[in-house]
Design an enzyme around this catalytic site. Structure first.
Site, PDB file in Angstrom:
ATOM      1  N   ALA A  91       0.956  -1.244  -0.031  1.00 29.28           N
ATOM      2  CA  ALA A  91      -0.112  -0.147  -0.262  1.00 29.28           C
ATOM      3  C   ALA A  91       0.847   1.189  -0.002  1.00 29.28           C
ATOM      4  O   ALA A  91       0.183   2.421   0.250  1.00 29.28           O
ATOM      5  CB  ALA A  91      -0.969  -0.017   1.256  1.00 29.28           C
ATOM      6  N   SER A 145      -2.409 -10.781 -12.938  1.00 32.34           N
ATOM      7  CA  SER A 145      -2.040 -10.041 -14.221  1.00 32.34           C
ATOM      8  C   SER A 145      -2.213 -10.716 -15.195  1.00 32.34           C
ATOM      9  O   SER A 145      -2.618 -11.727 -15.355  1.00 32.34           O
ATOM     10  CB  SER A 145      -0.459 -10.047 -14.208  1.00 32.34           C
ATOM     11  N   TYR A 200       7.056 -15.232 -13.022  1.00 32.43           N
ATOM     12  CA  TYR A 200       6.141 -14.540 -12.566  1.00 32.43           C
ATOM     13  C   TYR A 200       4.701 -14.977 -13.083  1.00 32.43           C
ATOM     14  O   TYR A 200       3.574 -14.671 -12.321  1.00 32.43           O
ATOM     15  CB  TYR A 200       6.344 -13.189 -13.073  1.00 32.43           C
TER      16      TYR A 200
HETATM   17  P1  NAD Z   1       4.684  -1.541  -7.376  1.00 34.15           P
HETATM   18  O1  NAD Z   1       6.061  -1.801  -7.691  1.00 34.15           O
HETATM   19  O2  NAD Z   1       4.321   0.046  -7.346  1.00 34.15           O
HETATM   20  O3  NAD Z   1       3.866  -2.155  -6.142  1.00 34.15           O
HETATM   21  C1  NAD Z   1       4.170  -3.484  -5.713  1.00 34.15           C
HETATM   22  C2  NAD Z   1       4.262  -3.362  -4.195  1.00 34.15           C
HETATM   23  O4  NAD Z   1       4.587  -4.739  -3.801  1.00 34.15           O
HETATM   24  C3  NAD Z   1       5.135  -2.443  -3.397  1.00 34.15           C
HETATM   25  O5  NAD Z   1       4.365  -1.785  -2.394  1.00 34.15           O
HETATM   26  C4  NAD Z   1       6.309  -3.411  -3.002  1.00 34.15           C
HETATM   27  O6  NAD Z   1       6.903  -2.842  -1.712  1.00 34.15           O
HETATM   28  C5  NAD Z   1       5.557  -4.626  -2.664  1.00 34.15           C
HETATM   29  N1  NAD Z   1       6.350  -5.907  -2.639  1.00 34.15           N
HETATM   30  C6  NAD Z   1       7.125  -6.105  -3.681  1.00 34.15           C
HETATM   31  N2  NAD Z   1       8.159  -7.254  -3.295  1.00 34.15           N
HETATM   32  C7  NAD Z   1       7.448  -7.528  -1.987  1.00 34.15           C
HETATM   33  C8  NAD Z   1       7.774  -8.566  -1.143  1.00 34.15           C
HETATM   34  N3  NAD Z   1       8.709  -9.484  -1.067  1.00 34.15           N
HETATM   35  N4  NAD Z   1       7.344  -8.557   0.318  1.00 34.15           N
HETATM   36  C9  NAD Z   1       6.244  -7.744   0.531  1.00 34.15           C
HETATM   37  N5  NAD Z   1       5.749  -6.712  -0.375  1.00 34.15           N
HETATM   38  C10 NAD Z   1       6.579  -6.697  -1.609  1.00 34.15           C
HETATM   39  O7  NAD Z   1       3.792  -2.043  -8.584  1.00 34.15           O
HETATM   40  P2  NAD Z   1       2.206  -2.070  -8.964  1.00 34.15           P
HETATM   41  O8  NAD Z   1       2.062  -2.113 -10.279  1.00 34.15           O
HETATM   42  O9  NAD Z   1       1.468  -1.131  -8.025  1.00 34.15           O
HETATM   43  O10 NAD Z   1       1.921  -3.513  -8.530  1.00 34.15           O
HETATM   44  C11 NAD Z   1       0.665  -4.193  -7.669  1.00 34.15           C
HETATM   45  C12 NAD Z   1       0.379  -5.266  -8.253  1.00 34.15           C
HETATM   46  O11 NAD Z   1       0.132  -5.328  -9.323  1.00 34.15           O
HETATM   47  C13 NAD Z   1       1.516  -6.302  -8.305  1.00 34.15           C
HETATM   48  O12 NAD Z   1       1.018  -7.643  -7.640  1.00 34.15           O
HETATM   49  C14 NAD Z   1       1.670  -6.530  -9.671  1.00 34.15           C
HETATM   50  O13 NAD Z   1       2.440  -7.667  -9.980  1.00 34.15           O
HETATM   51  C15 NAD Z   1       0.376  -6.492 -10.264  1.00 34.15           C
HETATM   52  N6  NAD Z   1       0.424  -5.966 -11.505  1.00 34.15           N
HETATM   53  C16 NAD Z   1       1.058  -4.839 -12.108  1.00 34.15           C
HETATM   54  C17 NAD Z   1       1.099  -4.435 -13.217  1.00 34.15           C
HETATM   55  C18 NAD Z   1       1.750  -3.215 -13.969  1.00 34.15           C
HETATM   56  O14 NAD Z   1       2.057  -2.965 -15.096  1.00 34.15           O
HETATM   57  N7  NAD Z   1       2.151  -2.466 -13.034  1.00 34.15           N
HETATM   58  C19 NAD Z   1       0.517  -5.331 -14.393  1.00 34.15           C
HETATM   59  C20 NAD Z   1      -0.173  -6.578 -13.997  1.00 34.15           C
HETATM   60  C21 NAD Z   1      -0.061  -6.719 -12.519  1.00 34.15           C
END
Ligand code: NAD
Length: 242
Positions: A8, A137, A150
């Site tokens: 968050a 995803s 992933y």
């Molecule tokens: P982001 O990198 O801003 O957020 C990811 C969050 O996960 C961060 O707060 C980070 O601290 C946390 N995190 C990472 N590794 C961790 C660990 N080992 N333990 C605990 N927390 C951990 O990216 P986002 O895009 O906001 O990602 C949110 C979700 O959306 C993720 O699950 C990501 O896989 C998914 N997602 C993102 C995209 C994209 O293009 N941004 C696309 C599909 C899915």
């Protein structure tokens, strides 16, 4: 309503936390490496009359997850909404990734989320209209040429969600949000050329904003989604129809 949002401190998780707080939820804001950002958001929400606090865990570390679940249980005797959003997307060819990198990706994106849900079930069992939302995803559906572990982990979440949806009904609904490319730190490495090529493949012509994905999560967390369980909401600009 009491909600835990993982990841968050930034990106999709941060926007989700803000939307849930706007809807009246008390928030537990999980963070991993960005304590300051999570604590700032907690202070900001609390100052606006939306109680929130930060707590940390590394999803790749089982003891760390257990400690966070215990810390949450010390503050709350009930959890209504769990948004399992945290995740990381290390890129690399399946020929080049080390075994340790593969294991770490599965730990963070699949085994960690499963453990977290299991540890929180005692708190969720007294939920008022309980909700679990898992962030997967589009790559779970399409596969990824540079992120097989992933995509595998995110696909695993689909089976987990469908199984939980059956096992936890009728008290708790369990759904998945599957974002396509979204404008967060995950895409920070995009060169302008790559971004152009990425957007050219998306029927709606652009990547999502984190708020657009958060809106889908907030909907599934709301009473309006009370009859929806075991499904996936795709938020991908039309690149995959599901
Ligand atoms: P982001 O990198 O801003 O957020 C990811 C969050 O996960 C961060 O707060 C980070 O601290 C946390 N995190 C990472 N590794 C961790 C660990 N080992 N333990 C605990 N927390 C951990 O990216 P986002 O895009 O906001 O990602 C949110 C979700 O959306 C993720 O699950 C990501 O896989 C998914 N997602 C993102 C995209 C994209 O293009 N941004 C696309 C599909 C899915």
């Amino acid at each position: 309503m009491r909600a835990l949002v993982t990841g968050a401190s930034r990106g999709i998780g941060r926007e989700t936390a803000k939307l849930l707080a706007g809807g009246g939820a008390e928030l537990a804001l999980h963070h991993f490496r960005h304590r300051e950002a999570a604590e700032q958001l907690a202070a900001e929400l609390t100052s606006k009359g939306k109680p929130a606090f930060a707590l940390s865990a590394d999803l790749a570390s089982p003891p760390s997850i257990d400690r966070m679940a215990e810390a949450l249980a010390e503050r709350w005797d009930r959890l209504d909404v769990l948004v399992q959003n945290a995740g990381s997307y290390p890129r690399g060819s399946i020929f080049e990734l080390t075994d340790a990198q593969v294991d770490a990706t599965l730990a963070t994106n699949l085994l960690g989320p499963i453990r977290l849900v299991r540890r929180l079930l005692p708190l969720l069992k007294d939920a008022r209209a309980g909700r679990i939302i898992l962030v997967s995803s589009v790559l779970a559906y399409t596969g990824s040429v540079h992120g097989a572990p992933y995509a595998t982990a995110k696909a695993g979440l689909l089976g987990f969600a469908r199984s939980l949806a059956r096992e936890l009904a009728p008290r708790i609904t369990v759904n998945v949000v599957a974002p396509g490319a979204t404008d967060t730190a995950i895409l920070a490495g995009d060169t302008p050329e790559l971004r152009k090529r990425r957007e050219a493949q998306i029927p709606l012509g652009r990547v999502a904003t984190p708020t657009e994905v958060a809106e889908a999560i907030a909907f599934l967390a709301s009473p309006r989604a009370g009859y929806i369980t075991g499904t996936t909401l795709h938020v991908n600009g039309g690149i995959y129809f599901g």
